[in-house]
Design a protein around this motif. Structure first.
Motif, PDB file in Angstrom:
ATOM      1  N   THR A   1      -3.612   5.983 -26.995  1.00  0.00           N
ATOM      2  CA  THR A   1      -4.207   4.993 -26.515  1.00  0.00           C
ATOM      3  C   THR A   1      -4.249   4.968 -24.904  1.00  0.00           C
ATOM      4  N   ARG A   2      -2.937   4.948 -24.670  1.00  0.00           N
ATOM      5  CA  ARG A   2      -2.921   4.945 -23.100  1.00  0.00           C
ATOM      6  C   ARG A   2      -3.419   6.167 -22.305  1.00  0.00           C
ATOM      7  N   LEU A   3      -3.490   7.310 -22.708  1.00  0.00           N
ATOM      8  CA  LEU A   3      -3.830   8.387 -22.134  1.00  0.00           C
ATOM      9  C   LEU A   3      -5.468   8.113 -22.006  1.00  0.00           C
ATOM     10  N   ILE A   4      -6.017   7.729 -23.307  1.00  0.00           N
ATOM     11  CA  ILE A   4      -7.536   7.585 -23.237  1.00  0.00           C
ATOM     12  C   ILE A   4      -7.973   6.650 -21.944  1.00  0.00           C
ATOM     13  N   ALA A   5      -7.112   5.535 -21.924  1.00  0.00           N
ATOM     14  CA  ALA A   5      -7.384   4.295 -20.584  1.00  0.00           C
ATOM     15  C   ALA A   5      -7.050   4.945 -19.555  1.00  0.00           C
ATOM     16  N   ILE A   6      -6.124   5.853 -19.271  1.00  0.00           N
ATOM     17  CA  ILE A   6      -5.528   6.183 -18.115  1.00  0.00           C
ATOM     18  C   ILE A   6      -6.585   7.137 -17.507  1.00  0.00           C
ATOM     19  N   VAL A   7      -7.097   8.015 -18.176  1.00  0.00           N
ATOM     20  CA  VAL A   7      -7.905   9.043 -17.657  1.00  0.00           C
ATOM     21  C   VAL A   7      -8.869   8.996 -16.873  1.00  0.00           C
TER      22      VAL A   7
ATOM     23  N   LYS B   1       0.857  -1.171   0.039  1.00  0.00           N
ATOM     24  CA  LYS B   1       0.063   0.046  -0.174  1.00  0.00           C
ATOM     25  C   LYS B   1       0.805   1.198   0.091  1.00  0.00           C
ATOM     26  N   PHE B   2       2.238   1.242  -0.136  1.00  0.00           N
ATOM     27  CA  PHE B   2       3.006   2.413  -0.039  1.00  0.00           C
ATOM     28  C   PHE B   2       2.806   3.177  -1.377  1.00  0.00           C
ATOM     29  N   VAL B   3       2.467   2.668  -2.740  1.00  0.00           N
ATOM     30  CA  VAL B   3       2.167   3.311  -3.740  1.00  0.00           C
ATOM     31  C   VAL B   3       0.690   3.121  -4.007  1.00  0.00           C
ATOM     32  N   PRO B   4      -0.214   4.097  -3.894  1.00  0.00           N
ATOM     33  CA  PRO B   4      -1.453   4.466  -3.914  1.00  0.00           C
ATOM     34  C   PRO B   4      -1.841   3.863  -5.347  1.00  0.00           C
ATOM     35  N   LEU B   5      -3.348   3.719  -5.798  1.00  0.00           N
ATOM     36  CA  LEU B   5      -3.734   3.380  -6.712  1.00  0.00           C
ATOM     37  C   LEU B   5      -3.431   4.546  -7.951  1.00  0.00           C
ATOM     38  N   TRP B   6      -3.819   5.580  -7.509  1.00  0.00           N
ATOM     39  CA  TRP B   6      -3.890   6.640  -8.495  1.00  0.00           C
ATOM     40  C   TRP B   6      -2.265   6.919  -9.216  1.00  0.00           C
ATOM     41  N   LEU B   7      -1.328   6.500  -8.167  1.00  0.00           N
ATOM     42  CA  LEU B   7      -0.139   6.709  -8.662  1.00  0.00           C
ATOM     43  C   LEU B   7       0.278   5.416  -9.455  1.00  0.00           C
ATOM     44  N   GLY B   8      -0.009   4.411  -9.085  1.00  0.00           N
ATOM     45  CA  GLY B   8       0.161   3.194  -9.825  1.00  0.00           C
ATOM     46  C   GLY B   8      -0.387   3.206 -11.445  1.00  0.00           C
ATOM     47  N   THR B   9      -1.364   3.926 -11.457  1.00  0.00           N
ATOM     48  CA  THR B   9      -1.962   4.133 -12.974  1.00  0.00           C
ATOM     49  C   THR B   9      -1.004   5.050 -13.599  1.00  0.00           C
ATOM     50  N   LEU B  10      -0.452   5.997 -12.931  1.00  0.00           N
ATOM     51  CA  LEU B  10       0.508   6.799 -13.660  1.00  0.00           C
ATOM     52  C   LEU B  10       1.757   6.078 -13.999  1.00  0.00           C
ATOM     53  N   ILE B  11       2.353   5.400 -13.109  1.00  0.00           N
ATOM     54  CA  ILE B  11       3.481   4.421 -13.357  1.00  0.00           C
ATOM     55  C   ILE B  11       3.269   3.533 -14.773  1.00  0.00           C
ATOM     56  N   THR B  12       2.091   3.220 -15.040  1.00  0.00           N
ATOM     57  CA  THR B  12       1.787   2.414 -16.082  1.00  0.00           C
ATOM     58  C   THR B  12       2.100   2.995 -17.507  1.00  0.00           C
ATOM     59  N   ILE B  13       2.292   4.204 -17.465  1.00  0.00           N
ATOM     60  CA  ILE B  13       2.548   5.339 -18.667  1.00  0.00           C
ATOM     61  C   ILE B  13       4.033   4.993 -18.967  1.00  0.00           C
ATOM     62  N   VAL B  14       4.977   5.210 -17.842  1.00  0.00           N
ATOM     63  CA  VAL B  14       6.228   5.149 -17.886  1.00  0.00           C
ATOM     64  C   VAL B  14       6.671   3.754 -18.162  1.00  0.00           C
ATOM     65  N   ASP B  15       6.065   2.556 -17.693  1.00  0.00           N
ATOM     66  CA  ASP B  15       6.601   1.218 -17.889  1.00  0.00           C
ATOM     67  C   ASP B  15       6.015   0.788 -19.484  1.00  0.00           C
ATOM     68  N   THR B  16       5.260   1.337 -19.800  1.00  0.00           N
ATOM     69  CA  THR B  16       4.630   1.120 -21.140  1.00  0.00           C
ATOM     70  C   THR B  16       5.610   1.664 -22.303  1.00  0.00           C
ATOM     71  N   PHE B  17       6.148   2.668 -21.957  1.00  0.00           N
ATOM     72  CA  PHE B  17       7.212   3.072 -22.924  1.00  0.00           C
ATOM     73  C   PHE B  17       8.604   2.362 -22.839  1.00  0.00           C
TER      74      PHE B  17
END
Length: 470
Positions: free
Chosen positions: A425-431, A183-199
């Motif tokens: 596509t990732r921004l559409i999914a993440i918002v 629980k150190f990384v909250p869900l909203w931050l985890g969604t933002l991390i997915t942008i970085v790991d995708t690239f």
């Protein structure tokens, strides 16, 4: 000067020449007024000379031997596209659908999972054959066969499927990071991390096609090991599992179970995966001038796809059986009693909330599934579950990226740089996912997952109608 439509394809069916005098076969070298006169056919090469597909600069050579019959050496050369395709059968949306079907229906609709996988194999077989025989993937063929309006409608439907799948991957990855970080990384931050790991993963294909396919194999192995571990420690009744797989019956099933069965079909058979598989088989260097080589490629690709989907079915079976054995018929209070002496008890109290005098059944999701495993089998089981979900999310993110690239190149004859395509596509999914994660609860993310699976189910007959009828 008139431009006729007599095209001659090369041995791979991908770089034809035209009688208009273009040397590389690309209509983009012609003047604009001549391009408009050309009607695309199966042998028309439309793309620009700089290709974006991950296998554009490298194709796997198929070894030729004098040996008659099956060859392990050749099968190994053809191995890769089917396992990349099978990732779509193992994304976080699938995993959540599996655990929910186990918790809601026990083993009763395992046969739905089995037959959905078999149906998926038949459809993937057709898609792969299209790519092998014509040298064109499904979206490229649609460009050549459909008029503009139905082609654009079909493209929009595929984009919706890709974005929906992308949202499930974001949700799954964010939940996995939340679990693994305690629980150190909250869900909203985890969604933002997915942008970085995708690239980050996007540029791994720079290291070579075979290494990329090996990475996917490693991720599938991680899922098999982690979910297999949960299956072993939970030890479900093997006879009940077998009966659920092979007896197509659902005694005393209510509307909730029926809805879950529909969701299983939508989660397993992903519409955009047909486009992906028909393109992935083009990564093998097949001499299409020789019918024997084409038949050989279809034969080995079918074997490889069968093995890959069998592995994916076993992994999905592990998840269904674990939660059918542990969660079916259990209430929130039942889980809390087991959790009392565990470190995750406080989290369990916030997740397994009872509002019906101890009679509320568990409403399962990815996060609750992890807590349940942690309470029942120890913290190690919870973290192993998180690793499996993370592997599922990361691998499906990469294949979804390629599916989006192929569909855009094929349907629109348009090439964006990969980073722009992924960002779009990732921004559409993440918002929407980010907003839910930031302002709402974990349960809202789960509800979104259920809706997305239903959307996938509804799209299947529409897409099949477009492909096989129009």
């Amino acid at each position: 000067m008139s431009v006729n439509k007599a095209y001659s394809a090369d041995q791979n069916g991908e770089a034809p020449t035209t009688s208009a005098g273009t040397s590389n076969g690309s209509t983009t070298n012609l003047p604009a007024h001549l391009q408009r006169q050309i009607v695309a056919t199966e042998q028309t090469h439309l793309k620009a000379s700089t290709k974006q597909a991950y296998f554009a600069d490298e194709k796997i050579t198929i070894p030729q031997t004098d040996r008659v019959g099956f060859s392990w050496h050749k099968l190994w050369a053809f191995t890769g596209p089917g396992f990349l395709m099978s990732i779509a059968y193992l994304d976080p949306g699938n995993i959540e659908s599996d655990l929910q079907s186990g918790a809601i229906a026990k083993y009763k609709i395992l046969w739905v999972l089995l037959w959905a996988t078999i149906l998926g194999l038949l459809m993937q077989r057709l898609a792969a054959r299209l790519g092998v025989v014509t040298g064109l993937h499904l979206a490229e063929m649609c460009y050549r066969q459909y008029k503009k309006l139905p082609r654009l409608i079909l493209w929009v439907m595929i984009e919706i499927a890709i974005i929906g799948s992308d949202m499930q991957e974001v949700i799954g990855t964010a939940i996995a990071i939340y679990l693994l970080s305690n629980k150190f990384v909250p869900l909203w931050l985890g969604t933002l991390i997915t942008i970085v790991d995708t690239f980050t993963f996007l540029f791994l294909d720079k290291y070579g096609l075979r290494k990329l396919e090996f990475l996917f194999g490693v991720l599938i192995t991680i899922m098999a090991v982690t979910f297999g571990y949960e299956y072993i420690v939970s030890a479900p009744d093997q006879m009940e599992v077998i009966k659920g797989m092979f007896i197509p019956w659902c005694k005393d099933c209510n509307s909730r179970v029926l809805l879950q069965a529909v969701g299983v079909v939508g989660a397993v058979i992903m519409p955009h995966n047909l486009y992906l598989h028909s393109a992935l088989v083009k990564s093998r260097d097949i001499d299409r001038r020789q019918p024997a080589r084409v038949r050989e490629a279809n034969y080995y690709f079918f074997i490889e796809a069968s093995v890959a989907l069998f592995v994916s079915f076993i992994i999905n079976l592990f998840v269904v059986a674990v939660f059918a054995h542990g969660m079916y018929g259990q209430t929130n209070n039942d889980v809390l009693e087991v959790c009392q002496n565990r470190s995750m008890y406080e989290d369990a109290k916030n997740s397994f909330v009872d509002n019906n005098n101890g009679n509320d059944l568990i409403d399962a999701d990815l996060y609750k599934g992890g807590l349940f495993l942690g309470c029942t089998f120890g913290a190690a089981a919870m973290f192993i579950w998180g690793v499996g979900i993370l592997a599922a999310g990361q691998s499906s993110t990469m294949t979804g990226t390629y599916a989006g690239q192929f569909s855009m190149e094929g349907f629109l004859n348009l090439q964006w740089p990969r980073w722009r395509r992924v960002l779009f596509t990732r921004l559409i999914a993440i918002v929407p996912t980010f907003l839910l994660a930031f302002f709402s609860r974990m349960e809202d993310l789960t509800n979104m997952n259920d809706i997305l699976n239903a959307v996938m189910s509804l799209q299947l007959p529409c897409i099949c109608y477009f492909i096989f009828v129009i």
